[in-house]
Write an enzyme that holds these catalytic residues in place. Structure first.
Site, PDB file in Angstrom:
ATOM      1  N   SER A  35       0.845  -1.196   0.000  1.00  0.00           N
ATOM      2  CA  SER A  35       0.000   0.000   0.000  1.00  0.00           C
ATOM      3  C   SER A  35       0.878   1.243   0.000  1.00  0.00           C
ATOM      4  O   SER A  35       1.853   1.327   0.739  1.00  0.00           O
ATOM      5  CB  SER A  35      -0.871   0.052   1.269  1.00  0.00           C
ATOM      6  OG  SER A  35      -1.770  -1.019   1.276  1.00  0.00           O
ATOM      7  N   HIS A  67      -3.936  -1.943  -4.536  1.00  0.00           N
ATOM      8  CA  HIS A  67      -2.978  -2.994  -4.886  1.00  0.00           C
ATOM      9  C   HIS A  67      -3.268  -3.431  -6.314  1.00  0.00           C
ATOM     10  O   HIS A  67      -4.337  -3.960  -6.600  1.00  0.00           O
ATOM     11  CB  HIS A  67      -3.085  -4.187  -3.932  1.00  0.00           C
ATOM     12  CG  HIS A  67      -2.477  -3.926  -2.596  1.00  0.00           C
ATOM     13  ND1 HIS A  67      -1.457  -4.690  -2.086  1.00  0.00           N
ATOM     14  CD2 HIS A  67      -2.733  -2.968  -1.680  1.00  0.00           C
ATOM     15  CE1 HIS A  67      -1.108  -4.209  -0.894  1.00  0.00           C
ATOM     16  NE2 HIS A  67      -1.884  -3.165  -0.629  1.00  0.00           N
ATOM     17  N   HIS A  89      -3.139 -10.433   2.171  1.00  0.00           N
ATOM     18  CA  HIS A  89      -3.025 -10.188   3.614  1.00  0.00           C
ATOM     19  C   HIS A  89      -3.814 -11.232   4.401  1.00  0.00           C
ATOM     20  O   HIS A  89      -4.783 -11.797   3.890  1.00  0.00           O
ATOM     21  CB  HIS A  89      -3.593  -8.809   3.956  1.00  0.00           C
ATOM     22  CG  HIS A  89      -2.939  -7.675   3.246  1.00  0.00           C
ATOM     23  ND1 HIS A  89      -3.308  -7.288   1.974  1.00  0.00           N
ATOM     24  CD2 HIS A  89      -1.934  -6.836   3.612  1.00  0.00           C
ATOM     25  CE1 HIS A  89      -2.555  -6.262   1.587  1.00  0.00           C
ATOM     26  NE2 HIS A  89      -1.719  -5.976   2.558  1.00  0.00           N
ATOM     27  N   TYR A  91      -5.818 -10.395   6.665  1.00  0.00           N
ATOM     28  CA  TYR A  91      -7.164  -9.817   6.874  1.00  0.00           C
ATOM     29  C   TYR A  91      -8.099 -10.059   5.694  1.00  0.00           C
ATOM     30  O   TYR A  91      -9.301  -9.835   5.816  1.00  0.00           O
ATOM     31  CB  TYR A  91      -7.094  -8.334   7.242  1.00  0.00           C
ATOM     32  CG  TYR A  91      -6.541  -7.380   6.192  1.00  0.00           C
ATOM     33  CD1 TYR A  91      -7.221  -7.115   5.020  1.00  0.00           C
ATOM     34  CD2 TYR A  91      -5.333  -6.734   6.403  1.00  0.00           C
ATOM     35  CE1 TYR A  91      -6.722  -6.235   4.071  1.00  0.00           C
ATOM     36  CE2 TYR A  91      -4.813  -5.852   5.468  1.00  0.00           C
ATOM     37  CZ  TYR A  91      -5.514  -5.606   4.299  1.00  0.00           C
ATOM     38  OH  TYR A  91      -5.014  -4.750   3.358  1.00  0.00           O
ATOM     39  N   GLU A  92      -7.540 -10.521   4.564  1.00  0.00           N
ATOM     40  CA  GLU A  92      -8.413 -10.887   3.444  1.00  0.00           C
ATOM     41  C   GLU A  92      -8.922 -12.321   3.603  1.00  0.00           C
ATOM     42  O   GLU A  92      -9.602 -12.838   2.718  1.00  0.00           O
ATOM     43  CB  GLU A  92      -7.645 -10.740   2.128  1.00  0.00           C
ATOM     44  CG  GLU A  92      -7.335  -9.280   1.797  1.00  0.00           C
ATOM     45  CD  GLU A  92      -6.313  -9.135   0.675  1.00  0.00           C
ATOM     46  OE1 GLU A  92      -6.720  -8.878  -0.463  1.00  0.00           O
ATOM     47  OE2 GLU A  92      -5.104  -9.291   0.956  1.00  0.00           O
ATOM     48  N   ALA A 119       2.978   0.274   3.968  1.00  0.00           N
ATOM     49  CA  ALA A 119       2.524   1.501   4.619  1.00  0.00           C
ATOM     50  C   ALA A 119       2.432   1.197   6.106  1.00  0.00           C
ATOM     51  O   ALA A 119       2.072   0.084   6.488  1.00  0.00           O
ATOM     52  CB  ALA A 119       1.150   1.895   4.099  1.00  0.00           C
ATOM     53  N   SER A 207       1.051  -6.192   7.524  1.00  0.00           N
ATOM     54  CA  SER A 207       1.637  -7.076   6.496  1.00  0.00           C
ATOM     55  C   SER A 207       3.076  -7.389   6.851  1.00  0.00           C
ATOM     56  O   SER A 207       3.520  -7.168   7.975  1.00  0.00           O
ATOM     57  CB  SER A 207       1.583  -6.376   5.132  1.00  0.00           C
ATOM     58  OG  SER A 207       2.425  -5.238   5.122  1.00  0.00           O
ATOM     59  N   ASN A 230       0.629   7.710   8.207  1.00  0.00           N
ATOM     60  CA  ASN A 230      -0.163   8.405   9.241  1.00  0.00           C
ATOM     61  C   ASN A 230       0.545   8.197  10.563  1.00  0.00           C
ATOM     62  O   ASN A 230       1.347   7.272  10.709  1.00  0.00           O
ATOM     63  CB  ASN A 230      -1.579   7.809   9.320  1.00  0.00           C
ATOM     64  CG  ASN A 230      -1.549   6.321   9.589  1.00  0.00           C
ATOM     65  OD1 ASN A 230      -1.356   5.520   8.664  1.00  0.00           O
ATOM     66  ND2 ASN A 230      -1.685   5.931  10.827  1.00  0.00           N
ATOM     67  N   HIS A 242      -7.941   4.503   5.081  1.00  0.00           N
ATOM     68  CA  HIS A 242      -7.103   3.928   4.023  1.00  0.00           C
ATOM     69  C   HIS A 242      -6.870   4.943   2.908  1.00  0.00           C
ATOM     70  O   HIS A 242      -5.836   4.919   2.253  1.00  0.00           O
ATOM     71  CB  HIS A 242      -7.752   2.648   3.486  1.00  0.00           C
ATOM     72  CG  HIS A 242      -6.834   1.832   2.616  1.00  0.00           C
ATOM     73  ND1 HIS A 242      -5.614   1.344   3.060  1.00  0.00           N
ATOM     74  CD2 HIS A 242      -6.935   1.435   1.325  1.00  0.00           C
ATOM     75  CE1 HIS A 242      -5.017   0.672   2.077  1.00  0.00           C
ATOM     76  NE2 HIS A 242      -5.800   0.711   1.016  1.00  0.00           N
TER      77      HIS A 242
HETATM   78  N1  HPA Z   1      -2.013   0.859  11.616  1.00  0.00           N
HETATM   79  C1  HPA Z   1      -1.942  -0.325  10.986  1.00  0.00           C
HETATM   80  N2  HPA Z   1      -1.633  -0.431   9.708  1.00  0.00           N
HETATM   81  C2  HPA Z   1      -1.375   0.691   9.026  1.00  0.00           C
HETATM   82  C3  HPA Z   1      -1.437   1.955   9.627  1.00  0.00           C
HETATM   83  C4  HPA Z   1      -1.772   2.043  11.000  1.00  0.00           C
HETATM   84  O1  HPA Z   1      -1.849   3.132  11.614  1.00  0.00           O
HETATM   85  N3  HPA Z   1      -1.128   2.860   8.652  1.00  0.00           N
HETATM   86  C5  HPA Z   1      -0.890   2.160   7.529  1.00  0.00           C
HETATM   87  N4  HPA Z   1      -1.037   0.845   7.739  1.00  0.00           N
END
Ligand code: HPA
Length: 267
Positions: A35, A67, A89, A91-92, A119, A207, A230, A242
């Site tokens: 990401s 993606h 992932h 989570y998928e 990310a 990930s 972030n 996201h």
């Molecule tokens: N938490 C978990 N996964 C992430 C975050 C986060 O703050 N930012 C980007 N992926």
């Protein structure tokens, strides 16, 4: 044992398909673009071949927004590099063996060095949104592993110190951090972030840790880079989304692409 052999077999099949489609027998280096990193690929180079992941055995299409779901073969210097545009992932709903199929395929395709990007939320004070951070170590909080059986893989220096030095030669402003990998897909609570900070995490994401373990099991060297998209939950009063992750990736793409290309040129 049978399941292990079967998965190994799928990675071999995928690597054979990639070799056939690209006309390149061996890719010594692979990059997983997560990401926020998709646009950086354009800076690395023009792909000689692009293959939809859905056409390669064992992959399927990633469902995470942003993606691309493509595998590119790109020549950097004289060397062919595999770019895996997107990942699967936990989570998928995927099992660890599916999550690491990308890197096991890269290993079967000849990769001895794997660059893992993602990310992440920034936990440590002083990290800025838009900043790439080298992963120096990880904390696997997924409760899962891609390894089956009594295969005691050493994870000291799992995140290769020499590759990190190389990256710092290209961008001396890079800092390092410990990445905590959780399953998600919900973002963390502020209390969870306080806990992660206490146990030594600088970055948090959903990930990468299982892929790194699979790479070390297969003997490949790993370089990891997180883009801080972030600040983690509760660090500021802001809510997380996201969309923000993707927007920061867009803004950082030229810098990230230059960094990746610089590393690839020196491998
Ligand atoms: N938490 C978990 N996964 C992430 C975050 C986060 O703050 N930012 C980007 N992926």
């Amino acid at each position: 044992m049978l399941a292990e052999k079967a998965m190994g077999g799928v990675s071999e099949l995928a690597a054979t398909a990639i070799a056939e489609r690209t006309g390149v027998p061996q890719h010594r280096v692979a990059v997983v673009l997560g990401s926020g990193w998709q646009e950086a690929a354009a800076v690395i180079g023009e792909p000689s071949t692009s293959i939809p992941m859905s056409e390669v055995p064992g992959f399927g299409s990633p469902t995470a927004q942003g993606h691309q779901g493509t595998i590119h073969s790109v020549t950097v210097g004289d060397s062919p590099v595999l770019l895996l545009m997107g990942r699967q992932h936990l989570y998928e709903g995927h099992e660890p063996s599916k999550v690491v199929h990308n890197v096991r395929t890269a290993l079967a395709a000849g990769a001895r060095t794997v660059l893992l990007t993602n990310a992440a939320g920034g936990i440590r004070d002083g990290l800025s949104v838009g900043e790439p951070v080298l992963i120096s170590d990880h904390i696997n909080l997924t409760g899962r592993t891609p390894i089956e059986g009594a295969n005691f893989v050493d994870l000291v220096d799992a995140w290769d110190p020499e590759l990190r030095s190389l990256a710092r030669e290209i961008d001396p402003s890079l800092t390092e951090g410990v990445y905590a990998g959780l399953t998600g897909p919900q973002y963390e609570t502020p209390a969870e972030i306080r806990m992660l900070r206490t146990i030594g995490a600088d970055l948090v994401g959903m990930s990468t840790v299982l892929e790194a373990i699979a790479c070390r099991e297969g003997g490949a060297k790993v370089l990891g880079i997180s883009l801080v998209t972030n600040l983690a939950a509760g660090v500021t009063g802001q809510h997380l989304s996201h969309a923000e992750v993707l927007a920061e990736g867009h803004a950082a793409a030229p810098r990230l692409g230059k960094l990746l290309r610089g590393v690839l040129e020196r491998l």
